[in-house]
Design a protein around this motif. Structure first.
Motif, PDB file in Angstrom:
ATOM      1  N   GLU A 105      15.526 -26.892  45.881  1.00 50.24           N
ATOM      2  CA  GLU A 105      15.707 -26.463  44.489  1.00 50.24           C
ATOM      3  C   GLU A 105      16.941 -25.587  44.246  1.00 50.24           C
ATOM      4  N   ALA A 163      19.647 -27.932  43.598  1.00 49.75           N
ATOM      5  CA  ALA A 163      19.290 -29.153  42.860  1.00 49.75           C
ATOM      6  C   ALA A 163      20.292 -29.453  41.745  1.00 49.75           C
ATOM      7  N   ASP A 164      20.781 -28.419  41.073  1.00 46.77           N
ATOM      8  CA  ASP A 164      21.696 -28.663  39.950  1.00 46.77           C
ATOM      9  C   ASP A 164      23.123 -29.029  40.395  1.00 46.77           C
ATOM     10  N   PRO A 192      17.291 -34.710  40.834  1.00 46.55           N
ATOM     11  CA  PRO A 192      16.940 -33.543  40.014  1.00 46.55           C
ATOM     12  C   PRO A 192      17.206 -33.729  38.517  1.00 46.55           C
ATOM     13  N   ARG A 223      15.304 -23.345  40.834  1.00 43.52           N
ATOM     14  CA  ARG A 223      16.593 -23.914  40.406  1.00 43.52           C
ATOM     15  C   ARG A 223      17.580 -22.886  39.863  1.00 43.52           C
TER      16      ARG A 223
END
Ligand code: SF4
Length: 628
Positions: A145, A148-149, A193, A517
């Motif tokens: 996480e 993830a971005d 994601p 995140r």
């Protein structure tokens, strides 16, 4: 482009053998290791992915590393975009940028490498002209996480099966959207994601993950390479003399990850590294690697020995990579055959309860590494809390067996900040080290010299998908005090040389392993600010303590559970409750019908092709084995 960087890369290539430069491939993959060449080339995961990708005819895969000090200065001075090692091509010109990440602390270097490549770090800022950014490796099923971005696709599970599925999806689909959707819809092994909305509660904990498209699963299952025999199944079959079953288990098309590029200047680069088993059966409650590689599987001895024989002309050093070397059911054969080939043997880790006389003899003979063992704590009670089923008496005896062979220096891995730990437990740690030192001096008389005890102190970082995942890391000030107290008292013992990790580092690690995140903002800022995490936290206003220093309730949605490790909630909860009561549990039996932890009925058997389901009964004829 800086000529000095190109020359430095060419000098590295001149020292290597086995790297590939494939021309005219349909798909170019930049395989990025988020650390330097010297560190990365000791990572078997990197070797494995390099070999696997390059086996695919349509693919040309090159390596990319975090530049070393000299190269970094040149990159900064010349503003050269980050280059691949093999052909010195800008990373941004590849079709796919695939990160292999084993340690969550390298997330920072991932962001840094994207910035150096002049590729937008945030996936939302990239378009069809940018490479696809993929992340895989052990950290992907720990907790992906925090990055993830940054990532278009997270490969959740083992590369042996995911590499091919990934390439197929990229080659068979036209647009980036189609690639992402087709991979996400497999339902196991690929987490995209951007195809999820993350909903937060008012108190900033995660409420839920909502898929944005039909066919995208609520949780992404971990994919396991099912071809290798389960350790327990093979051990039982050998013990019972079930030759047909043994034959069947050995005759699979197993994976045997090993050194792909000979790179003698890198760390461990002068030896053949070979994975002999994956996972560990013991279920130590702090150990992420143990739980996340359930069920333990092995590489049959003959595959290991075939590779060793192939490489003997190049080197006489071999490193056996495993979380539990001595658990391999054929370890005796492996060791004796390697000794016949006159290999100097080293091992990646030694589990105290499993150290055999044979292995000790082989390590002494090799004289190739310092022996390191892991009592973890000095308290028998705390060892039950962490489910390490050994007593102090047994530990002193095992260390004694090492000393009696003339290896008088030993490294001890110890942890501070364990759940329920008190100062009485820490006092027991001092007593244990003192006892080990006395045993060393006693053995030393025979050899006319004294050795050294090197305790290495680490703060416990509770890891996702382990029974400690609900626990906070010990408060930073308290952890600092405990580490200081133990270090001070150990330092008073003669022949003891203490090494201690700082409480700060433990908290930084905890942030990367247990964050959600939102931590991506901190990582991106820290990468921009040359690694300064404090400034990054200030800039982003993120409260690190919220992620690291809070006990979580069983009801809380844990961000990393978007990835389904296969371990059942009930199993982890029971193990957590048992830890609070200092009760130990039995090891993973790795037999076919076990459902104890939940992995086999889900991730393992559900994915295994029919012919690979392993049975054990001696009476079962071979035809039934294949058709079971
Ligand atoms: S289900 Fe049983 S055999 Fe399978 S990994 Fe879990 S404990 Fe081991």
């Amino acid at each position: 482009m800086s000529k000095r960087i190109v020359e430095s890369y060419k000098r590295k290539l001149d020292t290597e053998e086995g790297y590939l430069t494939k021309h005219g491939a349909r798909l170019r993959i930049a395989l990025c290791y988020p650390n330097t060449h010297a560190v990365g080339m000791a990572n078997l995961g990197l070797h494995t992915m390099y070999e696997l990708f390059n086996k695919i005819p349509e693919v040309s895969c090159e390596r990319v590393f975090l530049p070393d000090e000299f190269e970094m200065r040149e990159y900064e001075k010349s503003r050269t975009p980050l280059l691949s090692l093999e052909t010195q091509t800008p990373v941004k010109n590849f079709d796919v940028v695939a990160f292999s990440i084993s340690f969550e602390t390298d997330y920072l270097n991932m962001a840094r490498m994207l910035q150096m490549s002049q590729i937008p770090v945030w996936s939302k800022d990239r378009n069809h002209f940018h490479p696809l950014v993929v992340m895989g490796g052990a950290a992907s099923f720990l907790n992906p996480e925090p990055i993830a971005d940054f990532t278009d696709i997270i490969a959740v599970g083992e590369g042996e099966i995911l590499a091919f599925q990934l390439v197929d999806a990229i080659v068979e689909n036209e647009t980036k959207e189609e690639i992402l959707l087709s991979l996400a819809r497999i339902g196991r092994g690929f987490y995209v994601p951007s195809l999820y909305d993350v909903i937060y509660n008012d108190d900033k904990t995660v409420f839920d993950y909502v898929p944005k498209e039909t066919g995208v699963p609520k949780r992404v299952g971990r994919a396991l390479a099912a071809a290798n025999p389960k350790e327990g199944t093979l051990r039982r079959a050998i013990k019972r003399g079930e030759t047909e079953v043994v034959e069947f288990l050995m005759n699979q098309d197993t994976f045997a990850p090993s050194t792909a590029v000979w790179s003698p200047k890198a760390e461990m680069g002068d030896r053949l590294l070979i994975e002999i088993s994956r996972g560990c059966s013991q279920g130590c409650r702090f150990c992420w690697a143990g739980y996340n590689y359930y069920p333990p599987r092995v590489v049959p001895a003959r595959d290991i020995l075939a590779k060793a024989s192939e490489w003997r002309g190049k080197t006489n050093k071999i490193g056996l990579v495993s979380t539990a070397v001595c658990d391999h059911p054929e370890i005796s054969t492996i060791l004796s055959e390697l000794r016949k080939m006159e290999y100097r043997i080293s091992v990646s880790s030694l589990r105290l309860d499993q150290i055999s006389e044979e292995l000790l003899d082989a390590l002494v003979e090799s004289n190739d590494q310092q022996i390191a063992v892991a009592p973890e704590t000095g308290s028998d009670r705390l060892r039950r809390v962490i489910n390490k089923n050994l007593t102090n008496d047994e530990i002193v005896d095992i260390c004694g067996a090492v000393f009696d062979r003339g290896m008088l220096t030993i490294k001890l891995y110890l942890m501070v900040g364990l759940p329920t730990e008190t100062y009485e437990d820490l006092e027991e740690m001092i007593v244990l080290v003192e006892r080990i030192k006395d045993r060393m001096l006693e053995a030393g008389k025979k050899f006319g010299r004294a050795g050294k005890i090197i305790p290495s102190l680490n703060g416990l970082v509770p890891k996702p998908n382990t029974p400690f995942q609900w626990d906070a890391v010990c408060d930073e000030k308290e952890l600092k005090n405990r580490l200081k107290w133990v270090s001070k008292n150990l330092a008073k013992i003669p022949n003891v040389e203490v090494r201690a990790m700082s409480a700060r580092i433990a908290h930084e690690q905890a942030l990367f392993s247990s964050g959600d995140r939102t931590i991506a903002k901190v990582i991106e800022a820290a990468a921009r600010l040359k690694g300064n995490l404090n400034d990054a936290l200030r800039e982003t206003g993120i409260d690190a303590a919220f992620h690291t220093s809070r006990n979580r309730s069983y009801e809380e949605f844990l961000p990393w559970t978007i990835v389904d490790s296969g371990l059942s909630f009930e199993f982890l909860k029971t193990e957590h409750e048992k830890s609070q009561a200092a009760l130990s549990s039995k090891p993973c039996p790795a037999v076919e019908k076990c459902t104890t932890c939940g992995v086999c009925p889900t991730t393992w058997l559900a994915d295994a092709p029919i012919g690979l389901v392993q049975l054990q009964s001696l009476r079962t004829p071979r035809v039934s084995l294949v058709n079971a």
